[in-house]
Design an enzyme around this catalytic site. Structure first.
Site, PDB file in Angstrom:
ATOM      1  N   ASP A  97       1.128  -1.148   0.147  1.00 30.84           N
ATOM      2  CA  ASP A  97       0.012  -0.030  -0.019  1.00 30.84           C
ATOM      3  C   ASP A  97       0.895   1.330   0.188  1.00 30.84           C
ATOM      4  O   ASP A  97       2.290   1.146   1.000  1.00 30.84           O
ATOM      5  CB  ASP A  97      -0.789  -0.035   0.868  1.00 30.84           C
ATOM      6  CG  ASP A  97      -2.197   1.370   1.100  1.00 30.84           C
ATOM      7  OD1 ASP A  97      -2.981   0.724   0.529  1.00 30.84           O
ATOM      8  OD2 ASP A  97      -1.432   1.847   1.661  1.00 30.84           O
ATOM      9  N   ASN A 128      -2.039  12.392  -3.611  1.00 28.12           N
ATOM     10  CA  ASN A 128      -3.039  13.230  -4.565  1.00 28.12           C
ATOM     11  C   ASN A 128      -3.625  14.746  -4.316  1.00 28.12           C
ATOM     12  O   ASN A 128      -3.351  15.744  -4.819  1.00 28.12           O
ATOM     13  CB  ASN A 128      -4.855  12.442  -4.609  1.00 28.12           C
ATOM     14  CG  ASN A 128      -4.632  11.939  -5.582  1.00 28.12           C
ATOM     15  OD1 ASN A 128      -3.560  11.188  -6.435  1.00 28.12           O
ATOM     16  ND2 ASN A 128      -5.376  10.034  -4.998  1.00 28.12           N
ATOM     17  N   HIS A 139      -3.749  14.576  -9.063  1.00 28.56           N
ATOM     18  CA  HIS A 139      -3.782  13.908  -8.938  1.00 28.56           C
ATOM     19  C   HIS A 139      -3.162  12.879 -10.371  1.00 28.56           C
ATOM     20  O   HIS A 139      -3.117  11.779 -10.788  1.00 28.56           O
ATOM     21  CB  HIS A 139      -6.045  13.897  -9.422  1.00 28.56           C
ATOM     22  CG  HIS A 139      -6.829  13.262  -8.731  1.00 28.56           C
ATOM     23  ND1 HIS A 139      -7.157  12.408  -7.638  1.00 28.56           N
ATOM     24  CD2 HIS A 139      -6.966  14.343  -8.431  1.00 28.56           C
ATOM     25  CE1 HIS A 139      -7.825  12.631  -6.938  1.00 28.56           C
ATOM     26  NE2 HIS A 139      -8.156  14.123  -7.223  1.00 28.56           N
ATOM     27  N   ASP A 159      -1.233   9.255 -10.279  1.00 30.22           N
ATOM     28  CA  ASP A 159      -1.901   7.907 -11.763  1.00 30.22           C
ATOM     29  C   ASP A 159      -0.415   7.835 -11.641  1.00 30.22           C
ATOM     30  O   ASP A 159       0.218   6.702 -11.720  1.00 30.22           O
ATOM     31  CB  ASP A 159      -2.718   8.765 -12.928  1.00 30.22           C
ATOM     32  CG  ASP A 159      -3.680   9.099 -11.973  1.00 30.22           C
ATOM     33  OD1 ASP A 159      -4.201   8.830 -11.304  1.00 30.22           O
ATOM     34  OD2 ASP A 159      -4.531   9.798 -12.937  1.00 30.22           O
ATOM     35  N   GLU A 163      -4.914   2.475  -3.928  1.00 27.73           N
ATOM     36  CA  GLU A 163      -3.375   2.434  -3.809  1.00 27.73           C
ATOM     37  C   GLU A 163      -2.736   1.289  -3.340  1.00 27.73           C
ATOM     38  O   GLU A 163      -1.499   1.310  -2.589  1.00 27.73           O
ATOM     39  CB  GLU A 163      -2.595   3.722  -3.660  1.00 27.73           C
ATOM     40  CG  GLU A 163      -2.849   3.806  -1.762  1.00 27.73           C
ATOM     41  CD  GLU A 163      -4.474   4.221  -1.379  1.00 27.73           C
ATOM     42  OE1 GLU A 163      -4.704   4.388  -0.757  1.00 27.73           O
ATOM     43  OE2 GLU A 163      -5.548   3.850  -1.920  1.00 27.73           O
TER      44      GLU A 163
END
Length: 153
Positions: free
Chosen positions: A25, A33, A38, A42, A68
């Protein structure tokens, strides 16, 4: 992923083979973010996916399992080796982040191991144990690896 569990456990039937699961994780992903946007989030997931792919063997399986979070299934891998592979991955993410990513990234990893058995893969139990170990890694301050209590038997 369930199809892969079924394949691995059928293959491991009759053998004395361990099956390890790592749940990975991204630490503070929401902050990435929020702070960097964002697109950066990504990009982080894409880079992490490539890094994970470079740390798996041909018999391993890796997948993004949500948000994630990623899972790696490592057939024939007992706890000492699985724990070391998790630590190697955690360290590689930290080093790569410091060297080339536009923002700091670390991961927490939970590790669980069980005996592969045909017809009784225990996929859900193994993922649950690895996820519980992941939460202990988060509680321990993140950027760390935690092992589930041995479920081998």
């Amino acid at each position: 992923m369930q199809d892969y569990f079924d394949h691995v456990t059928a293959r491991g039937a009759g053998k004395d083979e361990d099956l390890a699961v790592l749940v990975v994780d991204v630490d503070h992903f929401k902050l990435i973010n929020d702070r960097y946007g964002h697109v950066a989030g990504d990009h982080t997931l894409e880079l992490l996916g490539h890094l994970i792919a470079s740390h798996v063997r041909s018999d391993d399986f890796a997948a993004r399992i949500g948000g994630e979070e990623f899972a790696l299934v490592l057939p024939g891998c007992g706890m000492p080796a699985a724990g070391q592979r998790a630590e190697d991955l955690r360290s590689a993410v930290e080093r790569r982040s410091l060297a080339s990513w536009p923002h700091p990234v670390t991961v927490s990893i939970g590790v669980a191991v069980a005996r592969a058995r045909a017809g009784n893969a225990g996929a859900e139990e193994l993922l649950t144990a690895a996820d519980a170990a992941l939460y202990r890694a988060k509680e321990a301050g993140r950027n760390t690896v935690r092992r589930a209590p041995s479920s081998r038997g």
